[in-house]
Motif scaffolding. Sequence first.
Motif, PDB file in Angstrom:
ATOM      1  N   LYS A 104       0.826  -1.215   0.000  1.00  0.00           N
ATOM      2  CA  LYS A 104       0.000   0.000   0.000  1.00  0.00           C
ATOM      3  C   LYS A 104       0.860   1.264   0.000  1.00  0.00           C
ATOM      4  N   THR A 105       2.084   1.183   0.516  1.00  0.00           N
ATOM      5  CA  THR A 105       2.908   2.389   0.689  1.00  0.00           C
ATOM      6  C   THR A 105       4.082   2.473  -0.284  1.00  0.00           C
ATOM      7  N   LYS A 106       4.306   1.430  -1.075  1.00  0.00           N
ATOM      8  CA  LYS A 106       5.522   1.380  -1.896  1.00  0.00           C
ATOM      9  C   LYS A 106       5.616   2.500  -2.926  1.00  0.00           C
ATOM     10  N   ASN A 107       4.475   3.080  -3.332  1.00  0.00           N
ATOM     11  CA  ASN A 107       4.498   4.145  -4.330  1.00  0.00           C
ATOM     12  C   ASN A 107       4.432   5.540  -3.719  1.00  0.00           C
ATOM     13  N   ILE A 108       4.524   5.620  -2.394  1.00  0.00           N
ATOM     14  CA  ILE A 108       4.517   6.917  -1.723  1.00  0.00           C
ATOM     15  C   ILE A 108       5.958   7.440  -1.656  1.00  0.00           C
ATOM     16  N   THR A 109       6.144   8.677  -2.118  1.00  0.00           N
ATOM     17  CA  THR A 109       7.454   9.314  -2.038  1.00  0.00           C
ATOM     18  C   THR A 109       7.442  10.272  -0.855  1.00  0.00           C
ATOM     19  N   VAL A 110       8.339  10.034   0.105  1.00  0.00           N
ATOM     20  CA  VAL A 110       8.415  10.868   1.302  1.00  0.00           C
ATOM     21  C   VAL A 110       9.602  11.824   1.173  1.00  0.00           C
ATOM     22  N   TYR A 111       9.335  13.084   1.512  1.00  0.00           N
ATOM     23  CA  TYR A 111      10.386  14.100   1.593  1.00  0.00           C
ATOM     24  C   TYR A 111      10.348  14.672   2.996  1.00  0.00           C
ATOM     25  N   THR A 112      11.493  14.724   3.672  1.00  0.00           N
ATOM     26  CA  THR A 112      11.517  15.448   4.929  1.00  0.00           C
ATOM     27  C   THR A 112      11.712  16.918   4.589  1.00  0.00           C
ATOM     28  N   VAL A 113      10.947  17.769   5.262  1.00  0.00           N
ATOM     29  CA  VAL A 113      11.013  19.211   5.044  1.00  0.00           C
ATOM     30  C   VAL A 113      11.244  19.841   6.402  1.00  0.00           C
TER      31      VAL A 113
ATOM     32  N   ALA B 274      14.316  12.558  -0.270  1.00  0.00           N
ATOM     33  CA  ALA B 274      15.232  13.687  -0.137  1.00  0.00           C
ATOM     34  C   ALA B 274      14.915  14.491   1.115  1.00  0.00           C
ATOM     35  N   TYR B 275      15.896  15.293   1.511  1.00  0.00           N
ATOM     36  CA  TYR B 275      15.788  16.225   2.627  1.00  0.00           C
ATOM     37  C   TYR B 275      15.679  17.617   2.022  1.00  0.00           C
ATOM     38  N   ILE B 276      14.586  18.310   2.309  1.00  0.00           N
ATOM     39  CA  ILE B 276      14.371  19.654   1.776  1.00  0.00           C
ATOM     40  C   ILE B 276      14.461  20.636   2.937  1.00  0.00           C
ATOM     41  N   THR B 277      15.300  21.651   2.775  1.00  0.00           N
ATOM     42  CA  THR B 277      15.422  22.679   3.791  1.00  0.00           C
ATOM     43  C   THR B 277      14.407  23.781   3.496  1.00  0.00           C
ATOM     44  N   LYS B 278      13.618  24.146   4.523  1.00  0.00           N
ATOM     45  CA  LYS B 278      12.643  25.227   4.370  1.00  0.00           C
ATOM     46  C   LYS B 278      13.387  26.522   4.065  1.00  0.00           C
ATOM     47  N   PRO B 279      12.800  27.446   3.344  1.00  0.00           N
ATOM     48  CA  PRO B 279      11.396  27.519   2.947  1.00  0.00           C
ATOM     49  C   PRO B 279      11.111  26.729   1.670  1.00  0.00           C
ATOM     50  N   LEU B 280       9.871  26.325   1.549  1.00  0.00           N
ATOM     51  CA  LEU B 280       9.382  25.659   0.353  1.00  0.00           C
ATOM     52  C   LEU B 280       9.195  26.718  -0.734  1.00  0.00           C
TER      53      LEU B 280
ATOM     54  N   ASP C 124       9.895  20.521  -8.893  1.00  0.00           N
ATOM     55  CA  ASP C 124      10.873  19.423  -8.881  1.00  0.00           C
ATOM     56  C   ASP C 124      10.268  18.156  -8.270  1.00  0.00           C
ATOM     57  N   ILE C 125       9.523  18.322  -7.183  1.00  0.00           N
ATOM     58  CA  ILE C 125       8.866  17.175  -6.536  1.00  0.00           C
ATOM     59  C   ILE C 125       7.875  16.536  -7.490  1.00  0.00           C
ATOM     60  N   ALA C 126       7.099  17.353  -8.175  1.00  0.00           N
ATOM     61  CA  ALA C 126       6.087  16.839  -9.110  1.00  0.00           C
ATOM     62  C   ALA C 126       6.744  16.038 -10.232  1.00  0.00           C
ATOM     63  N   GLU C 127       7.847  16.551 -10.743  1.00  0.00           N
ATOM     64  CA  GLU C 127       8.533  15.856 -11.840  1.00  0.00           C
ATOM     65  C   GLU C 127       9.198  14.574 -11.377  1.00  0.00           C
TER      66      GLU C 127
END
Length: 133
Positions: free
Chosen positions: A86-95, A115-121, A128-131
Amino acid sequence: MINQKNVLVVDDDPVFKLIARKLFERSGDLFNVVFAENGLDAIELLKNIINTNEAEIPDIILLDIEMPIMNGWGFMEEFIKLPEEKTKNITVYTVSSSIAQEDKNKTASYSQIKAYITKPLTLDIIKDIAEAS
C-alpha cells in the motif's frame, strides 16, 4: 485530464502550511493536498485512507521533523510498519528548517525518504517534486 497527485503535508507550523497551500494552488490542478498537524494525526489518516479509499493514498508526503505529539521520526517508525504493497508508491520528503547534519544523516537511513528539503518551500521545489514523483 491531468492525473492529480495526492499530497499529504505533515507539519504543525501554520505559516508553513499556508505557504505550502498557496504554492500547490499556484502550480495548477496538479495536486490534491491534505494536511496533518503531527505524525500521529498523519499515521491515523494514512491508515484510514488505506482501509477505506485507496484512490486517496498519497503519492507524496512532505514530512516536518520537529512537531509535538509525534515528530517526523516517530511517523517514519510507524510508516514502515504499514503494508508495503500500500505504501511502496509513496514518495516521502523530509522538510525542515533544521540544517543539522544528524537530521540529514537520519533521513538517509530510511529508504522510503527520497530527499531532505530545507525550508522555505518554493514553487521550484514543488515543480521538482512533481517531476520526480
